[in-house]
Design a protein around this motif. Structure first.
Motif: not given
Lengths: 292, 311
Positions: A147-176
């Motif tokens: 059940a835990g793994l099933t729920l993990s797959l279910l919510v994985l897109p939410i975690v991916v999308i929010s982590a992507q948004e967090a990464l995108r909001s970091i200014p490019q200058g930090v990386r450079e």
């Protein structure tokens, strides 16, 4: 003589009409919130009489007077642990790959589109996946792990999308600037991007956990137990969870079982409220740290 | 003049080594790539398991009979697998939900983005989002005990306690935030100059909203409707609890019905032997459900993407 009145602005009439419409729009907005308030009042008045120490620490029985929800509380907490342990590395890893490594092009677009579509798959279909793959193919049975793994797959897109948004909001200058000082990509990720994206990632994780803890259909599909009189001892044990008890007691004939269901809902909603509150507090704390 | 390069040729400071291509860096890259590929495996897993069991099902029941049959009797000695009653049940629920969520959700989006003060917007938006955060099993309880038990039975106590109307109304409430938030994004994306132009021509606020902003945001609004309806079609616990468990081909919202999702839960709750046709029918219905929602989500996302390019 009529020429100058060929155009009638009729502003007063049009403005009155506009005010009326604005009122209607406001009323419609409030209607949704009114239903929410009704739901909460209904649940609290129905169930609060059953909340007791015995109810919180007891085990489900055939008689409402002696029933408790302890195994369901433990089961829901364990489910959250499994979900957190799998979605945090997988979700953040996927987001890091898509944002920091993948070239703009076919593969990235395909994975991105796939994640968007996965976010729209009905939860009951994830339940079917869990039943076919985890319960039968991997032979985990109707266990906490399946059940835990099933729920993990279910919510994985939410975690991916929010982590992507967090990464995108970091200014490019930090990386450079880190690259300019000779840091490798993995060093930039580990020392700069993950710490800076942490508030966004944690908010996403908590929101996905609060989604997972309220899900019922996938649990029904993988065959979670309804009433058991023990708490799961290991990952492959049978288990029950708060939404399962709510479901079972709601369907039970008799008013007292429905009151019991309302009491279990109060506990479940208190759980969710606590998690969402901590998401807000965490975010505020981290934002103070970054700006202060 | 000494050459700087000869000073730097210390073994511990080998700047010519390409750290960027070191095994460690490669390991991190491919490790993260593997995580991303897992999301594709999830989709393949869903499609694979649905197809695998459905093929078993369709080797015993013809696809035509399944899609056009009007009698759904999954258990018993003489089972009949015509999926239309389940489809009609799903459509009935979705229709009722749409009648609730489309006007209220759109009105909320317009009010929040065009009328509400910034202060009101700050608490209205999260308050509406709470509606989407309530677990569906809780909505199911509310639909059965309050909407059906108190309101509908209050009108006429002879009506069946399990009916499409109570479930559909509550599904509609649940998807309001989905309509509201996607529509609001679309409305916010309309350039302010369009509204300003209309105001300059003497239009009132409501005329600007109705004649300029809503038409300009129409594709996004339609996408929000499709997304919300797809959510309603896939909604499970509300209908499993409140809509009933009798697969009937009817358009009467006061009757007990069964949806595709409700059927899947009903089968999963009982202990049906793995490998029987009844067990496999769960996957065939699941496949149909998956294809319908996937098609709607693809269409909505396509509309949203196209529309973003316009401005």
């Amino acid at each position: 003589m009529n020429d100058h009145s060929a155009f009638h602005p009729q502003l007063d009439k049009r403005r009155r009409y506009g005010t009326l419409i604005a009122g209607l729009l406001f009323a419609a907005t409030m209607l949704g919130l009114l239903v929410l308030a009704t739901l909460i009042v209904d649940v609290v008045t129905t169930g609060s009489g059953w909340l007791s120490k015995q109810f919180l620490t007891g085990y489900p029985t055939a008689r409402p007077e002696t029933s408790g929800i302890w195994p369901a509380i433990v089961g829901s907490l364990y489910l959250m642990l499994v979900v957190a342990a799998t979605t945090v590395p997988l979700g953040v890893g996927t987001a890091l790959y898509l944002e920091e490594y993948a070239d703009e092009g076919g593969l990235k677009r395909m994975i991105q589109l796939n994640i968007t579509n996965l976010a729209g798959v009905p939860s009951v279909v994830y339940g079917i996946l869990g039943l076919g793959v985890f319960v039968y193919l991997f032979d985990m049975g109707s266990s906490l792990l399946a059940a835990g793994l099933t729920l993990s797959l279910l919510v994985l897109p939410i975690v991916v999308i929010s982590a992507q948004e967090a990464l995108r909001s970091i200014p490019q200058g930090v990386r450079e600037s880190a690259f300019a000082l000779g840091a490798t990509r993995s060093q930039v990720i580990w020392h700069h991007l993950i710490p800076m994206a942490l508030p966004g990632i944690m908010t996403g994780v908590i929101l996905s956990l609060s989604r997972a803890v309220g899900e019922t259909a996938p649990l029904v599909l993988v065959g979670a137990s309804l009433a058991i009189n023990f708490t799961p001892a290991h990952l492959l044990d049978d288990f029950t969870a708060l939404p399962m008890l709510v479901f079972q007691w709601t369907e039970e004939p008799g008013a007292s079982f429905q009151e019991l269901a309302a009491a279990a809902i109060i506990v479940l909603m208190a759980f969710l409220l606590l998690m969402n509150l901590s998401a807000i507090l965490l975010r505020n704390y981290f934002e103070d740290q970054l700006t202060g | 003049m000494s050459q700087p390069s000869s000073d730097a040729s210390d073994a511990s400071m080998d700047l010519s080594a390409n750290l960027y291509r070191s095994p460690r860096e490669q390991l991190v890259k491919y490790g993260l790539g593997l995580c991303a590929v897992l999301t594709i495996l999830t989709t393949l897993g869903i499609v694979g398991i649905l197809l695998y069991e459905s093929i078993g099902f369709f080797s015993q029941v013809s696809v035509i009979d399944f899609l056009t049959g009007t009698d759904w009797e999954f258990a018993g000695a003489d089972p009949s697998f015509g999926v239309l009653p389940l489809v009609s049940g799903t459509l009935l629920i979705t229709g009722i939900a749409a009648a609730v969520a489309m006007p209220i959700g759109l009105a909320s989006a317009i009010y929040i983005s065009e009328y509400a003060s910034p202060g009101a917007r700050r608490w209205l938006k999260p308050a509406l989002e709470v509606l989407a955060g309530v677990p569906t099993v809780v909505y199911g309880f509310f639909a059965l005990t309050f909407v059906s038990g108190v309101i509908i039975q209050g009108f006429d106590s002879t009506l069946p306690p399990l009916n499409a109307l109570s479930a559909g109304l509550v599904v509609g409430i649940m998807i309001i935030p989905m309509v509201a938030s996607v529509s609001e994004d679309a409305i916010q994306a309309v350039p302010k100059s369009l509204a300003a132009g209309a105001y300059a021509l003497g239009a009132t606020k409501f005329e600007v909203v109705l004649r300029v902003i809503v038409p300009a945001a129409l594709s996004g609004i339609i996408a929000s409707f499709i997304l919300a309806l797809s959510r309603a079609i896939g909604e499970t616990m509300i209908v499993a609890i409140a809509a009933g468990a009798t697969a009937t081909l009817t358009a009467n919202p006061l009757e007990s019905i069964q949806t595709m999702t409700g059927f899947i839960v009903q089968v999963a709750k009982g202990d049906i032997d793995q490998g029987t046709v009844s067990y496999q029918s769960l996957f065939a219905v699941g496949l149909l459900l998956y294809l319908i929602t996937l098609g709607m989500n693809l269409a909505a996302n396509w509309i949203i993407r196209r529309y973003r390019e316009n401005y």
